[in-house]
Design a protein around this motif. Structure first.
Motif, PDB file in Angstrom:
ATOM      1  N   UNK A 106     -10.990  14.882  -0.032  1.00 52.79           N
ATOM      2  CA  UNK A 106     -11.488  16.252   0.091  1.00 52.79           C
ATOM      3  C   UNK A 106     -11.377  16.769   1.519  1.00 52.79           C
ATOM      4  N   UNK A 107     -11.331  15.844   2.479  1.00 51.31           N
ATOM      5  CA  UNK A 107     -11.203  16.260   3.880  1.00 51.31           C
ATOM      6  C   UNK A 107      -9.755  16.260   4.353  1.00 51.31           C
ATOM      7  N   UNK A 108      -8.843  16.131   3.407  1.00 51.81           N
ATOM      8  CA  UNK A 108      -7.423  16.222   3.758  1.00 51.81           C
ATOM      9  C   UNK A 108      -6.845  14.958   4.367  1.00 51.81           C
ATOM     10  N   UNK A 109      -7.558  13.826   4.229  1.00 49.11           N
ATOM     11  CA  UNK A 109      -7.038  12.569   4.790  1.00 49.11           C
ATOM     12  C   UNK A 109      -6.328  11.756   3.712  1.00 49.11           C
ATOM     13  N   UNK A 110      -5.263  11.044   4.107  1.00 52.67           N
ATOM     14  CA  UNK A 110      -4.512  10.272   3.116  1.00 52.67           C
ATOM     15  C   UNK A 110      -5.294   9.061   2.593  1.00 52.67           C
ATOM     16  N   UNK A 111      -5.027   8.727   1.344  1.00 48.80           N
ATOM     17  CA  UNK A 111      -5.593   7.538   0.708  1.00 48.80           C
ATOM     18  C   UNK A 111      -4.461   6.764   0.060  1.00 48.80           C
ATOM     19  N   UNK A 112      -4.598   5.441   0.019  1.00 49.87           N
ATOM     20  CA  UNK A 112      -3.527   4.626  -0.552  1.00 49.87           C
ATOM     21  C   UNK A 112      -3.972   3.833  -1.763  1.00 49.87           C
ATOM     22  N   UNK A 127       0.866  -1.173   0.000  1.00 52.76           N
ATOM     23  CA  UNK A 127       0.000   0.000   0.000  1.00 52.76           C
ATOM     24  C   UNK A 127       0.905   1.226   0.000  1.00 52.76           C
ATOM     25  N   UNK A 128       0.646   2.111  -0.956  1.00 54.71           N
ATOM     26  CA  UNK A 128       1.486   3.309  -1.084  1.00 54.71           C
ATOM     27  C   UNK A 128       0.576   4.539  -1.091  1.00 54.71           C
TER      28      UNK A 128
END
Lengths: 521, 95
Positions: free
Chosen positions: A482-488, A475-476
């Motif tokens: 849109x809420x500023x949270x990271x996604x991988x 997972x990278x």
């Protein structure tokens, strides 16, 4: 001093070798950071200060002589699932109360042999059963990331009347943060939170259904679950033996490659450890993906998936295409059955593995009127709700009359899941690109998840197929929602082709950049 | 398939976990939710499919039948809640 905690492993390694910094300095920087942050984040459940200082001193002595291993002087956090000699090892369960093993797991022994320094033991879901780190006996871990929204302020241009001075206006953007506590994912939530919040240079983790990759995605870190058999399971508290694999969580792809090189080995103490030399994973970084065939499985496009995740996936496809890879649509038709099959196989194996916690050889003992009563009282008091639930499901599906209907059926479906991957790889696909999780990090004590255990299980929908087939997956981090949270994004490779994963993940990382939470703790 | 409270109590006893009436009631609902979720596996045609026994095609490693370890009784009982002279102590099991 505190800047030392922001060095990647590769940067710290160079500075240590060049004698610009010492192992003692960097270890002290981390111990200070842990002391300040842990009351807010609860990532560590035991800090081994004295041991860390002694190990750092020994590393400094070796470095001074120009000696030292590949991780000499690098401070790491260790998931509580790994047996560490003389140090708290409880799989974050009450049933292992007070357990301090007299032996060291193979994975951690490999890290210490390469010179790494142990900072302490990291929080996790009890027995690695959970996707939010809320099932830990030691309480939930808090994600260093918070939701935020962009505030746009328009400032008018101000003309100074006489002197002709003009203060230009414009649009200013700032983020305003929501104080709601978010989970770091699980089960390796302590590992992910600690790496993301700069409380260790890297961490060990384990993955049975997604427990490395999902928390990595929730915290903007890199996590790899290697091929089944690549890291020894010896000395790792067993959950589901045919699925469990150890791997690292790190701040970037190169650091993950450096850590996996040290963690992986051929181990005579684990009969499922595979006899293959461990390659130099770091050497794969920087290789081009030109001409590589990247498969996009249509079954990973699920109902109700947030638009941000679909957009991220398309962005990942575009980055790899721009880097010269060939994108092909593929089908893995049995994908939707992986999670239900997992919730038979994993609890069945867990019910057997966890039979050993009976109040006789280690851990908690609650007295009873006879020995069976003592077993039942000990296990009732020692296991948390989720663990009991899984032992019960496992015991039920393995019980007389139900074995064929559940367990045997699930193992047959598992054969079909693996065959889906084999067919795709046989058709020339080198690597498969999918989202890592169906959502970004959610809130602590989320009511929907608490009301329905299956909702929580759905977190692993994209990762669990990889465990069922024994394949490597990474997972990278690829962007923020849109809420500023990271996604991988997740990359899945052929058995023992972890190098392809590092090579491809680094291409994504180069395009996406790396992500750090705004410090509030 | 679904379970009732009586089955849950029987399974809890098989799993050696003491449950109260309230626990058993709650677990019945939870286990039925999970069993309902895994039910979809019955749609899959598995005719002629072998159940998986190992994800990697490998032969089980065998060791030489020799003593390589031992003489550490004190280490083995070190974490036990109750011991005596390197034996594990348990409630009386034979009259």
């Amino acid at each position: 001093m505190s800047d030392l905690t922001h060095l990647t492993i590769s940067a710290a390694r160079a500075k240590l070798r060049a004698k610009e910094i010492t192992a003692t300095e960097i270890t002290e920087a981390y111990l200070g950071a842990i002391e300040r942050a842990n009351p807010a984040l609860n990532a560590y459940i035991a800090v081994t200060d004295d041991k860390a200082r002694a190990m750092a001193k020994a590393s400094d002595a070796r470095l001074a002589k120009g000696e030292g291993g590949s991780l000499e002087g690098i401070p790491l956090g260790i998931k509580d699932l790994f047996a560490t000699e003389g140090v708290h090892t409880q799989a974050c369960s009450h049933v292992l109360d007070g357990f301090k093993p007299r032996y060291e797991s193979t994975v951690t022994a490999n890290l210490w042999a390469d010179g790494a320094v142990m900072l302490g033991k990291l929080n996790m879901d009890e027995f690695a059963m959970g996707s939010s780190n809320e099932t830990s006996y030691y309480g939930p871990v808090i994600n260093p990331w918070r939701r935020s929204s962009l505030q746009t302020t328009v400032k008018p241009t101000i003309h100074d009347g006489g002197g002709g001075f003009v203060t230009p206006g414009g649009v200013e953007q700032s983020r305003s943060y929501d104080n709601m506590q978010l989970v770091p994912g699980g089960s390796s939530g302590g590992s992910a939170s600690a790496v993301s919040a700069f409380l260790c240079a890297g961490a060990t983790a384990t993955d049975t259904g997604g427990s490395i990759r999902q928390p990595a995605a929730f915290t903007g870190t890199v996590g790899i679950k290697p091929t089944y058999g690549r890291c020894s399971r010896w000395g790792i508290v067993a959950f589901a033996s045919s699925l469990d694999q150890a791997g690292p969580i790190a701040r970037d792809v190169r650091d993950a490659a450096i850590l996996l090189k040290s963690m992986a080995s051929v181990d005579p103490k684990d009969t499922t450890s595979v006899d293959r030399p461990v390659p130099d994973y770091e050497a794969a970084i920087g290789r081009s993906v030109k001409g590589m065939k990247v498969g996009i499985p249509r079954e990973y496009r699920v109902d109700g998936m947030p638009e941000d995740i679909e957009a991220l996936w398309q962005q990942g496809i575009a980055w790899l295409r721009d880097a010269g890879a060939e994108i092909v649509d593929i089908s893995l038709p049995h994908t939707k059955y992986a999670l239900p099959a997992y919730y038979i196989v994993a609890p069945a194996e867990a019910s057997s593995n966890l039979a050993r916690y009976d109040g006789v050889r280690y851990g908690l003992r609650v007295p009873g009127k006879d020995i069976v009563d003592m077993y039942e009282n000990t296990r009732a008091a020692g296991f948390g709700r989720e663990v009991k639930r899984r032992i019960m499901i496992g015991t039920y599906v393995l019980s007389a009359g139900y074995y064929d209907a559940y367990y045997l059926q699930a193992q047959k479906v598992r054969t079909l899941i693996k065959r889906d991957f084999e067919n795709v790889f046989a058709a020339g696909v080198d690597v498969i690109l999918t989202p890592a999780t169906p959502s970004a990090a959610f809130g602590v004590a989320d009511e929907d998840m608490a009301a329905d255990p299956v909702k929580m299980y759905l977190n692993d929908i994209f990762t669990v197929t990889v465990n069922m087939a024994g394949l490597p997956g990474i997972s990278v981090p690829a962007g923020l929602d849109a809420k500023g949270l990271p996604l991988g994004l997740q990359l899945i490779g052929r058995p023992f082709e972890e190098e392809t994963l590092f090579q491809t993940a680094e291409v994504i990382e180069r395009a996406a950049g790396t992500f750090q939470p705004e410090k509030w703790w | 398939m679904s379970v009732d409270v009586k089955t849950v109590k029987r399974v809890a006893h098989l799993a050696r976990i003491a449950v109260s009436e309230e626990d058993a009631q709650r677990m019945t609902g939870e286990l039925n939710a999970i069993l309902g979720f895994v039910e979809q596996l019955n749609e899959v045609d598995v005719a002629g499919v072998e159940p998986m026994t190992s994800v990697t095609p490998m032969e089980m490693k065998k060791r030489q039948d020799v003593v390589t370890d031992g003489s550490k009784a004190a280490d083995i009982v070190a974490n036990a809640p109750a011991t005596e002279e390197n034996f594990f102590l348990v409630p009386k099991v034979v009259e």
